[in-house]
Scaffold this active site. Structure first.
Site, PDB file in Angstrom:
ATOM      1  N   ARG A  78       0.724  -1.315   0.100  1.00 18.50           N
ATOM      2  CA  ARG A  78      -0.081  -0.205   0.067  1.00 18.50           C
ATOM      3  C   ARG A  78       0.930   1.230   0.101  1.00 18.50           C
ATOM      4  O   ARG A  78       1.522   1.391   1.073  1.00 18.50           O
ATOM      5  CB  ARG A  78      -1.095   0.073   1.147  1.00 18.50           C
ATOM      6  N   HIS A 122      -2.614  10.877   0.738  1.00 17.09           N
ATOM      7  CA  HIS A 122      -1.978  10.934   1.964  1.00 17.09           C
ATOM      8  C   HIS A 122      -1.235  11.984   2.617  1.00 17.09           C
ATOM      9  O   HIS A 122      -0.459  12.045   2.802  1.00 17.09           O
ATOM     10  CB  HIS A 122      -1.203   9.555   2.051  1.00 17.09           C
ATOM     11  N   GLU A 167      -7.469   8.501   5.614  1.00 13.26           N
ATOM     12  CA  GLU A 167      -7.873   9.291   7.087  1.00 13.26           C
ATOM     13  C   GLU A 167      -8.313  10.476   6.817  1.00 13.26           C
ATOM     14  O   GLU A 167      -7.551  11.428   7.248  1.00 13.26           O
ATOM     15  CB  GLU A 167      -6.710   9.099   7.996  1.00 13.26           C
ATOM     16  N   ASN A 294      -7.943   1.765   9.482  1.00 14.57           N
ATOM     17  CA  ASN A 294      -6.549   1.966  10.205  1.00 14.57           C
ATOM     18  C   ASN A 294      -6.791   1.775  11.460  1.00 14.57           C
ATOM     19  O   ASN A 294      -7.926   2.541  12.291  1.00 14.57           O
ATOM     20  CB  ASN A 294      -6.100   3.323   9.875  1.00 14.57           C
ATOM     21  N   TYR A 296      -5.193   1.438  15.583  1.00 19.53           N
ATOM     22  CA  TYR A 296      -3.885   1.489  16.430  1.00 19.53           C
ATOM     23  C   TYR A 296      -4.101   1.256  18.052  1.00 19.53           C
ATOM     24  O   TYR A 296      -3.453   0.719  18.723  1.00 19.53           O
ATOM     25  CB  TYR A 296      -2.875   2.859  16.101  1.00 19.53           C
ATOM     26  N   GLU A 354      -4.058  -0.279   7.871  1.00 19.49           N
ATOM     27  CA  GLU A 354      -2.817   0.077   8.790  1.00 19.49           C
ATOM     28  C   GLU A 354      -3.236  -0.428  10.090  1.00 19.49           C
ATOM     29  O   GLU A 354      -4.134  -0.444  10.780  1.00 19.49           O
ATOM     30  CB  GLU A 354      -2.764   1.703   9.057  1.00 19.49           C
TER      31      GLU A 354
HETATM   32  O1  IFM Z   1       2.052   7.434  10.218  1.00 19.79           O
HETATM   33  C1  IFM Z   1       0.690   7.409  10.260  1.00 19.79           C
HETATM   34  C2  IFM Z   1       0.015   7.287   8.910  1.00 19.79           C
HETATM   35  O2  IFM Z   1       0.750   8.329   7.915  1.00 19.79           O
HETATM   36  C3  IFM Z   1      -1.329   7.520   8.972  1.00 19.79           C
HETATM   37  N1  IFM Z   1      -1.799   6.575   9.867  1.00 19.79           N
HETATM   38  C4  IFM Z   1      -1.280   6.553  11.183  1.00 19.79           C
HETATM   39  C5  IFM Z   1       0.548   6.290  11.083  1.00 19.79           C
HETATM   40  C6  IFM Z   1       0.965   6.613  12.705  1.00 19.79           C
HETATM   41  O3  IFM Z   1       0.821   7.539  13.108  1.00 19.79           O
END
Ligand code: IFM
Length: 452
Positions: A78, A122, A167, A294, A296, A354
């Site tokens: 990606r 992005h 995002e 995405n 985290y 992500e």
């Molecule tokens: O590095 C970033 C990415 O550009 C977008 N999503 C979160 C990642 C980590 O913060």
């Protein structure tokens, strides 16, 4: 023999990056300035005073980077395209060398057996378009459609997956709402107008890609969705949690999948609501083939009448593990989120576009990077993603963030997310233990049941 939980046949195992974070070559071969060039060159904006001028020098080292991916065995990559590399002023004349770069990259990936999963935006907007208002200007959405057409013409015969935006919440709120990202504007009304134009441009680009790209190509969008938990069962906390979820998730998911903005949030935003013209919502809600998620961390919120415009505050769970970003490690949240999105919006396919963690990695004297915490993070998230897939979530692929340590926006080079360590002085790459571990996962098409 270890026990593996296997993923379906044809599952995409990938790594993700973005143009500004890795390419460097900020002013080479006819590339125009982006808002991130301007922002990072402005004193005080980036924690370590760095810029993406060189970053991982991927623009010159892309063949080496493809070789690394091949070594890891990934079958998808990606990447994102730098708009000002292709159209230096954002519109008008195309920069042939910019298009050539992506053309060769795509061919190189295909030769290596790696499917290109291309994100159009992005965050590196051409500065020339910021000079006419950036995403607050509706015209920029139209220019985005033209830029999409230029890429689809050139790459559309070979690219199998297109994501319009990465995002949009971050682009709108961090860039135009809170000023922490480029272009550094602080206005909630601007952020909401920007979010609308980003969504509108998504719908326009979907149409362009359907017309100009390979009919088999999959087209979608990538959102950073929040897994929000209320701090307690108190009515106020439940309401605060619903608000946080409306702010992060529903404001984007509902227009995309239901063609309207959520009523409760529209009432909350009141006078700050964006201008929406007739036809916009049907454009935004054009059918997509997939949603990229995405993920985290999770967010725990409680009501606080003093707590900013959303009147809430985030609670930190001290007992939990946290990454270098200060983000709680909460793998179960990935399962919860995937299941919820599927239940509420039923996208035709989902990708984890992500997922990853920043840790303070060090190179050992024998030249290794032993990043066991990252391995545990990835493994536990993959187990949760598998659990969601078992329960019927149409999960088609997983992309680790990130291939390389890179420029982490306002944090500069202080946070390392890569499966490959980068020495930013010499540009030497070292596959971390997590990269070798990922190779094994991919080879088995599955994740080991035992925690590592
Ligand atoms: O590095 C970033 C990415 O550009 C977008 N999503 C979160 C990642 C980590 O913060």
């Amino acid at each position: 023999m270890a026990d593996f939980l296997n993923y379906p046949e044809g599952f995409l195992w990938g790594v993700a990056t973005s143009s500004y974070q890795i390419e460097g070559a900020w002013n080479e071969d006819g590339k125009g300035m982006s808002i991130w060039d301007t922002f990072s060159h402005t004193k005080g904006k980036i924690a370590d005073g760095s810029t993406g001028d060189v970053a991982c020098d991927h623009y010159h080292r892309w063949q080496e980077d493809i070789a690394l991916m091949k070594q890891m065995g990934v079958n998808a990559y990606r990447l994102s395209v730098s708009w000002p590399r292709v159209l230096p002023r954002g519109r008008g004349t195309v920069n042939p060398k910019g298009l050539d770069f992506y053309d060769e990259l795509v061919d190189g990936l295909l030769e290596a057996g790696i499917a290109p999963f291309v994100t159009l935006y992005h965050w590196d907007l051409p500065q020339a378009l910021q000079d006419i208002g950036g995403w607050t200007s509706r015209d920029v959405a139209c220019y985005f459609a033209d830029y999409t057409a230029a890429l689809a013409h050139r790459l559309g015969d070979r690219v199998t997956h297109w994501a319009t935006h990465n995002e949009p919440w971050v682009a709108a709120w961090l860039g135009y709402g809170w000023g922490e990202h480029a272009p550094g504007i602080r206005s909630a009304a601007c952020a909401l107008q920007v979010a609308h134009h980003l969504l509108l441009s998504h719908g326009m680009a979907v149409e362009v890609l359907r017309d100009l790209s390979n009919p088999e190509a999959q087209v979608g969008i990538v959102l950073n969705l929040a897994n929000v938990h209320p701090a307690s069962d108190r009515q106020e906390d439940l309401a605060a949690s619903r608000r946080a979820e409306g702010f992060h998730n529903r404001w984007f998911l509902e227009p995309l999948f239901a063609g309207s903005y959520p009523q409760d949030m529209s009432e909350w935003y009141g006078a700050q609501l964006p201008e929406v013209r007739p036809g916009d919502m049907s454009c935004i809600s054009r059918r997509v083939d997939f949603l990229g998620v995405n993920y985290y961390t999770r967010g725990i919120v409680k009501s606080n009448p003093e707590g900013g415009p959303l009147q809430l505050e985030h609670v930190r769970v001290e007992d939990s593990e946290h990454t270098e970003m200060g983000w709680e490690v909460y793998p179960q949240g990935l399962y919860e989120l995937l299941v919820k999105v599927q239940q509420d919006y039923n996208p035709p396919a989902l990708y984890v576009t992500e997922n990853g963690a920043a840790f303070a990695d060090e190179v050992t004297p024998d030249g290794k990077v032993q990043d066991d915490r990252r391995i545990a993070y990835l493994q536990n998230h993959l187990l949760q993603a598998h659990r969601a897939a078992q329960e019927g979530v149409p999960l088609k692929g997983y992309f680790a963030w990130s291939l390389l340590d890179n420029f982490e926006w306002a944090h500069g080079y202080t946070k390392r997310f890569g499966l490959v360590h980068v020495d930013f002085t010499t540009q030497r790459r070292i596959v971390k233990d997590s990269g070798w571990w990922y190779r094994r996962v991919i080879a088995e098409n599955g994740v080991e049941l035992q925690p590592v």
